[in-house]
Enzyme design. Structure first.
Site, PDB file in Angstrom:
ATOM      1  N   GLU A 222      -4.242   3.567   6.649  1.00 13.63           N
ATOM      2  CA  GLU A 222      -4.138   3.458   5.197  1.00 13.63           C
ATOM      3  C   GLU A 222      -4.724   4.704   4.536  1.00 13.63           C
ATOM      4  OE1 GLU A 222      -5.859   0.351   1.882  1.00 13.63           O
ATOM      5  OE2 GLU A 222      -5.072  -0.460   3.755  1.00 13.63           O
TER       6      GLU A 222
ATOM      7  N   SER B 135     -10.798  -0.092   3.814  1.00 16.29           N
ATOM      8  CA  SER B 135      -9.919  -0.409   4.940  1.00 16.29           C
ATOM      9  C   SER B 135      -9.225   0.847   5.444  1.00 16.29           C
ATOM     10  CB  SER B 135      -8.864  -1.436   4.523  1.00 16.29           C
ATOM     11  OG  SER B 135      -9.480  -2.653   4.164  1.00 16.29           O
TER      12      SER B 135
ATOM     13  N   ARG C  85       0.837  -1.210   0.000  1.00 19.21           N
ATOM     14  CA  ARG C  85       0.000   0.000   0.000  1.00 19.21           C
ATOM     15  C   ARG C  85       0.869   1.256   0.000  1.00 19.21           C
ATOM     16  NH1 ARG C  85      -2.000  -3.823  -0.952  1.00 19.21           N
ATOM     17  NH2 ARG C  85      -3.867  -4.850  -0.122  1.00 19.21           N
TER      18      ARG C  85
END
Length: 339
Positions: free
Chosen positions: A335, A239, A165
């Site tokens: 995130e 998320s 990520r």
């Protein structure tokens, strides 16, 4: 190049947070972006944010600057050989619609990334991933406009320095470039990825006899819909936290104290922990305070049930981080970008 002032960003972020932008405009090419930057340089504020689908952002304040929405469009098959099709797509295209475009044409590689919210331009920034596949697996290159130097730069796969990520665009180039288009190298002969998550079970439930990328895409869509809230009805950014990585030794130590802890081996003698499991063990799954909450089916997802503020959701994320650190000694990382 119509520049609007004091514009609500609520329609432009999937959390549905009310915040305002001092200036707002959209661009569809490097030329139109260049023109907007000329105007921005003559204004009283120099702060600039390049906006995509608003699916990875938590707004905690009004933005006293320029929000420039990326509206670069188009999908073009630029080349093909015996093994691959090379497809260039505008950064402003919707990600899921692009994935569907590819699966309908039997261009393989993106089917496991179905139904991820947001636009194509954000995909390499985040190196999006799901069900055993990451964007970098099919990424060839991209073109980006450097906001200060005002020139177009091509980034190869290695140039992007993709991580979990993560990419160079979240590190030293954060806020310095606007991605214009991305080129993918997609397989004509698919290699199926069905071992991760519940894909195999979902395919069995669907009664699939012969595997195809269309079947995998449909299975992923069904799984995601069963677990994750639709931003059109419940504000969220998917998320909210990353799955942290620790050493195998640290994992073994944790497992002695928490025998049911969930972890997956990754490269380099590392273990990726399931952040959602830890958050759930701390009692947050289904938690709600006012309109800010932790989703009832997936603890990784923070939600806005209607009128939560960005500050309320950020405060909730702080409490979750503190409780996971206290219970497991593990530091989670967000995130979602906080603005």
């Amino acid at each position: 190049m119509n520049v609007l002032e004091n514009i609500s960003l609520k329609p432009y972020n999937t959390f549905g947070i009310e915040a305002r932008a001092r200036y707002f405009a959209s661009f569809s090419s490097a030329e139109s972006l260049d023109g907007l930057l000329d105007q921005q340089q003559k204004s009283v504020t120099s702060d600039t944010w390049i906006w995509g689908g608003g699916s990875n952002i938590l707004l905690t304040q009004d933005l006293n600057g320029w929000v420039l929405k990326n509206d670069c469009r188009g999908i073009e098959e630029v080349h093909e050989d015996r093994e691959y099709v090379y497809v260039k797509v505008g950064a402003g295209e919707n990600w899921h619609q692009f994935v569907q475009y590819c699966t309908l044409r039997n261009w393989a590689g993106l089917e496991n990334l179905s139904l991820i919210p947001g636009n194509v331009g954000a995909a390499p920034i985040q190196n999006i991933g799901a069900y055993g596949v990451e964007l970098r697996d099919t990424f060839l290159d991209l073109e980006a406009f450097h906001l200060k130097d005002k020139r177009i730069i091509t980034f190869t796969n290695s140039d992007c320095r993709f991580g979990y990520r993560d990419s160079v665009f979240k590190q030293e180039l954060k806020g310095q470039v606007a991605i214009l288009n991305v080129t993918f190298r997609l397989k004509k002969h698919p290699v199926f990825h069905t071992s991760y998550g519940a894909i195999t079970q979902e395919l069995e439930k669907m009664g699939v006899q012969q595997l195809s990328i269309q079947a995998i895409a449909e299975a992923v869509i069904r799984i995601r819909k069963s677990k994750l809230p639709d931003p059109q009805f419940i504000g969220n950014a998917g998320s909210f936290f990353k799955n942290p990585e620790i050493s195998a030794q640290e994992f073994n130590n944790l497992r002695q104290q928490f025998p049911d802890i969930v972890g997956y081996s990754v490269m380099g003698d590392r273990v990726k922990l399931a952040a959602g499991w830890m958050i759930e063990q701390c009692g947050w799954k289904g938690y709600r305070k006012g309109d800010a909450g932790c989703h009832e089916k997936q603890a990784l997802v923070l939600v806005n049930y209607g009128h939560a503020t960005g500050k309320e959701l950020f405060s909730l994320s702080e409490e979750i981080l503190a409780s996971v650190k206290s219970k497991f000694g593990v530091i989670l990382e967000r995130e979602v970008n906080i603005l």
